[in-house]
Design an enzyme around this catalytic site. Structure first.
Site, PDB file in Angstrom:
ATOM      1  N   ARG A 116       0.811  -1.240   0.052  1.00  0.00           N
ATOM      2  CA  ARG A 116      -0.052  -0.223   0.004  1.00  0.00           C
ATOM      3  C   ARG A 116       0.948   1.258  -0.019  1.00  0.00           C
ATOM      4  O   ARG A 116       0.283   2.502   0.026  1.00  0.00           O
ATOM      5  CB  ARG A 116      -0.847   0.019   1.092  1.00  0.00           C
ATOM      6  N   LYS A 174       8.659  -0.986   2.439  1.00  0.00           N
ATOM      7  CA  LYS A 174       7.872   0.014   3.344  1.00  0.00           C
ATOM      8  C   LYS A 174       8.788   0.234   4.451  1.00  0.00           C
ATOM      9  O   LYS A 174       8.873   1.421   4.923  1.00  0.00           O
ATOM     10  CB  LYS A 174       6.896  -0.882   3.899  1.00  0.00           C
ATOM     11  N   THR A 228       2.984 -14.178  10.942  1.00  0.00           N
ATOM     12  CA  THR A 228       3.922 -13.455  11.998  1.00  0.00           C
ATOM     13  C   THR A 228       4.460 -14.523  12.755  1.00  0.00           C
ATOM     14  O   THR A 228       5.606 -14.412  13.292  1.00  0.00           O
ATOM     15  CB  THR A 228       3.188 -12.635  12.850  1.00  0.00           C
ATOM     16  N   TYR A 236      31.867  33.859  -2.530  1.00  0.00           N
ATOM     17  CA  TYR A 236      31.870  32.141  -2.826  1.00  0.00           C
ATOM     18  C   TYR A 236      33.350  32.054  -2.180  1.00  0.00           C
ATOM     19  O   TYR A 236      34.378  32.504  -2.863  1.00  0.00           O
ATOM     20  CB  TYR A 236      31.702  31.733  -4.091  1.00  0.00           C
ATOM     21  N   ASN A 273      39.561  40.271   7.166  1.00  0.00           N
ATOM     22  CA  ASN A 273      38.151  40.695   6.601  1.00  0.00           C
ATOM     23  C   ASN A 273      38.097  40.238   4.880  1.00  0.00           C
ATOM     24  O   ASN A 273      39.422  40.909   4.480  1.00  0.00           O
ATOM     25  CB  ASN A 273      37.872  42.138   6.805  1.00  0.00           C
TER      26      ASN A 273
HETATM   27  C1  UD1 Z   1      -0.691  -8.239  13.021  1.00  0.00           C
HETATM   28  C2  UD1 Z   1      -1.464  -9.192  14.098  1.00  0.00           C
HETATM   29  C3  UD1 Z   1      -2.672  -8.348  14.933  1.00  0.00           C
HETATM   30  C4  UD1 Z   1      -2.406  -7.031  15.352  1.00  0.00           C
HETATM   31  C5  UD1 Z   1      -1.605  -6.114  14.061  1.00  0.00           C
HETATM   32  C6  UD1 Z   1      -1.108  -5.174  14.960  1.00  0.00           C
HETATM   33  C7  UD1 Z   1      -1.014 -11.588  13.652  1.00  0.00           C
HETATM   34  C8  UD1 Z   1      -1.524 -12.715  13.226  1.00  0.00           C
HETATM   35  N1  UD1 Z   1      -1.870 -10.389  13.780  1.00  0.00           N
HETATM   36  O1  UD1 Z   1      -1.699  -8.222  12.072  1.00  0.00           O
HETATM   37  O2  UD1 Z   1      -3.399  -9.169  15.706  1.00  0.00           O
HETATM   38  O3  UD1 Z   1      -3.451  -6.146  15.611  1.00  0.00           O
HETATM   39  O4  UD1 Z   1      -0.438  -6.948  13.599  1.00  0.00           O
HETATM   40  O5  UD1 Z   1      -0.258  -4.137  13.869  1.00  0.00           O
HETATM   41  O6  UD1 Z   1       0.161 -11.663  14.266  1.00  0.00           O
HETATM   42  N2  UD1 Z   1       5.477 -10.405   8.798  1.00  0.00           N
HETATM   43  C9  UD1 Z   1       6.566 -11.071   8.734  1.00  0.00           C
HETATM   44  N3  UD1 Z   1       6.339 -12.135   8.056  1.00  0.00           N
HETATM   45  C10 UD1 Z   1       5.145 -12.459   7.710  1.00  0.00           C
HETATM   46  C11 UD1 Z   1       3.908 -11.765   8.077  1.00  0.00           C
HETATM   47  C12 UD1 Z   1       4.326 -10.512   8.704  1.00  0.00           C
HETATM   48  O7  UD1 Z   1       7.742 -10.598   8.795  1.00  0.00           O
HETATM   49  O8  UD1 Z   1       5.059 -13.557   7.386  1.00  0.00           O
HETATM   50  C13 UD1 Z   1       5.732  -8.967   9.704  1.00  0.00           C
HETATM   51  C14 UD1 Z   1       5.193  -7.787   8.841  1.00  0.00           C
HETATM   52  O9  UD1 Z   1       6.145  -7.217   7.816  1.00  0.00           O
HETATM   53  C15 UD1 Z   1       4.851  -6.681   9.610  1.00  0.00           C
HETATM   54  C16 UD1 Z   1       4.387  -7.376  11.017  1.00  0.00           C
HETATM   55  O10 UD1 Z   1       4.911  -8.665  10.793  1.00  0.00           O
HETATM   56  O11 UD1 Z   1       5.795  -5.816  10.426  1.00  0.00           O
HETATM   57  C17 UD1 Z   1       2.838  -7.803  11.079  1.00  0.00           C
HETATM   58  O12 UD1 Z   1       2.187  -8.183  10.129  1.00  0.00           O
HETATM   59  P1  UD1 Z   1       0.960  -7.818   9.227  1.00  0.00           P
HETATM   60  O13 UD1 Z   1       0.892  -8.552   8.073  1.00  0.00           O
HETATM   61  O14 UD1 Z   1       0.971  -6.350   8.951  1.00  0.00           O
HETATM   62  O15 UD1 Z   1       0.008  -8.141  10.399  1.00  0.00           O
HETATM   63  P2  UD1 Z   1      -1.462  -7.763  10.560  1.00  0.00           P
HETATM   64  O16 UD1 Z   1      -2.178  -8.410   9.732  1.00  0.00           O
HETATM   65  O17 UD1 Z   1      -1.396  -6.354  10.593  1.00  0.00           O
END
Ligand code: UD1
Ligand code: CA
Length: 481
Positions: free
Chosen positions: A19, A26, A84, A373, A384
């Site tokens: 996005r 990002k 995550t 300059y 000066n």
């Molecule tokens: C996640 C949480 C959600 C929370 C939100 C807060 C989970 C399942 N959900 O959701 O409960 O409210 O963050 O912002 O954890 N990332 C990785 N590898 C992956 C997936 C994600 O490194 O495979 C990183 C992303 O780059 C990001 C962070 O983990 O920095 C969170 O991932 P994102 O996909 O934004 O999670 P949300 O769906 O926002």
């Protein structure tokens, strides 16, 4: 060493961030002088963890190159973003699997998260002897976030339910998961092995670890963030601008609380890496960037941009752009000066109006007041430099150096054709083109002799306004004599 010192901090930064609509990953977008992930790493450092691992994935070479400039952290590569929970597993693998002690997990896109909040989370986690402690926040709009489900009887956290998997009743909950956790390292590694992918996104959710640990009879806790804006995650450039505004305001408030007067915070920009001393004064429209430092009683602005520039005590910098410059104690700069890298102004020196300097050392009390300059030069003390002088440092092929001594008085509109040296106490005449060294104490005159051709206007421009004015002046002079 703090008793709450975590064994590891794992920063999750493998996501794509589509996005942002950007060719830059990002987490490498910058606000307030650091990348988004750079802010998270800086806040994590305040915990003094034994290990710091950043999980990278999307455009990992670029992110890794940016991060490994800091040799106190490691990166782990998550080739495919499977959630995550999976990302944390990859991070722990980099540390050899399970870790003894506390593991803090943070996201790489929450630049407002402060070290203070992380410390509070770690302290609660340790004090309550929890298996997991989640940082939560009450937000005005919880759309998209994981919701914190609490036991109606005792208020204990029972689960985190992702927005996409939540019931309508759960979606009404305004307490959300910030994505920041403290875990017992061993229990975390154990539980991660049990996380399944039977959810709407088919991902390994880190959030499931919480209910797994609770069901196994371990203590689960929550720490509510004082300011919900701290956990703001950046997904697009509107949120990036909002985070910049909030962070800038926080940084300015820190400066003001430390004794810096900021006349107009709304029009002042300050990077996280800027330092200052008390009674510095910042006028409106000023940007303080990079490693810029303001000494005591330094006064900068309005409309000034300082990058990696040191302004020593009592110096005055007005309507100026400076980059990697050093401005001495009590020196004055501007209005409308441009100090480029390698400019060093001594104590009480002056770079005045419409003056550009580069790679130049200007001695104590030496003044370059107007329209000049100065490039590739060394000027001694109490000299000066006349208005409209140019240090001619470039012959079209190479740059050359000019040296001017102490207590010199150079005339206006001089060209110093480098390499050239003007000795101590020497003078130069206005309009001189100095191509040869000037011995100490001498006067150099290097310009054409003036020749007046009498009556030229009357002969060549008869009847013109100039001729009539000359005629009137001549007859007046004649009648007076
Ligand atoms: C996640 C949480 C959600 C929370 C939100 C807060 C989970 C399942 N959900 O959701 O409960 O409210 O963050 O912002 O954890 N990332 C990785 N590898 C992956 C997936 C994600 O490194 O495979 C990183 C992303 O780059 C990001 C962070 O983990 O920095 C969170 O991932 P994102 O996909 O934004 O999670 P949300 O769906 O926002
Ligand atoms: Ca997501």
């Amino acid at each position: 060493m703090s008793v709450n010192r975590p064994a590891a901090v794992v920063v999750l930064a493998a996501g794509e961030g589509t996005r942002m609509k950007s060719k830059t990953p990002k987490v490498l977008h910058e606000i307030s002088g650091r990348s988004l992930v750079g802010h998270v790493v800086a806040a994590s450092r305040e915990l003094d963890p034994e290990h710091l691992v950043v999980v990278v994935g999307h455009r990992s070479e670029q992110v890794t190159a940016h991060l490994t400039a800091d040799d106190r952290l490691r990166t782990a590569h998550q080739a495919e973003q499977k959630g995550t929970g999976h990302a944390v597993r990859i991070g722990l693998d980099e540390l050899g699997g399970a870790v003894e002690g506390t593991v803090i997990v943070v996201c790489g896109d929450t630049p407002l998260l402060s070290g203070e909040t992380l410390r509070a989370l770690a302290a609660t986690h340790t004090a309550d002897a929890n298996a997991v402690t989640v940082l939560t926040a009450e937000v005005p709009d919880s759309t998209g976030y994981g919701r914190i489900v609490r036991d109606p009887a005792d208020g204990a956290v029972t689960a985190i339910v992702e927005h996409k998997d939540a019931t309508d009743a759960q979606r009404a909950i305004r307490e959300i998961n910030s994505g920041v956790f403290a875990f017992d390292g061993r229990l975390l590694a154990d539980a991660l092995g049990k996380v399944r992918t039977d959810n709407s996104q088919g991902e390994e959710y880190l959030t499931d670890v919480l209910s797994i640990l609770r069901e196994a009879g371990h203590r689960v806790g929550a720490s509510v963030a004082v300011d919900h804006r701290e956990i703001l995650g950046i997904n697009n450039r509107v949120q990036l601008a909002e985070a910049r505004r909030l962070l800038n305001q926080r940084l300015l408030e820190q400066a003001m609380m430390a004794g810096v007067t900021v006349v107009d915070p709304a029009s002042t920009v300050i990077d996280a890496t800027v330092t200052y001393e008390r009674d510095a004064l910042v006028h409106p429209g000023t940007q303080l960037l990079g490693t810029t430092h303001l000494g005591e009683d330094a006064e900068v602005g309005p409309n000034t941009r300082l990058t990696d520039t040191v302004v020593r005590a009592g110096a005055r910098v007005d309507n100026t752009v400076a980059d990697r410059a050093e401005i001495g104690e009590g020196a004055t700069v501007g209005p409308y000066a441009y100090l480029r890298p390698g400019t060093r102004l001594g104590t009480k020196a002056k770079a005045g109006t419409y003056v550009e300097m580069k790679n130049a050392t200007i001695g104590e009390g030496t003044k370059v007041p107007h329209l000049s300059y100065v490039g590739d030069a060394t000027i001694g003390d109490h000299t000066n430099i006349g208005a409209a002088s140019v240090f001619v440092n470039y012959d079209g092929v190479a740059k050359h150096h000019t040296t001017i001594g102490s207590h010199c008085r150079t005339g206006s509109d001089n060209m110093f054709v480098a390499p050239v040296t003007v000795g101590d106490g020497a003078y130069t005449a206005a309009g001189s083109v100095i191509t040869k060294d000037v011995p100490p104490g001498s006067l150099a005159v290097a310009r054409g002799q003036q020749r007046n051709i009498e009556g030229w206007v009357a002969r060549k421009r008869p009847g013109s306004g100039a001729a009539q004015a000359a005629q009137a002046a001549t007859s007046e002079r004649n009648s007076e004599s």
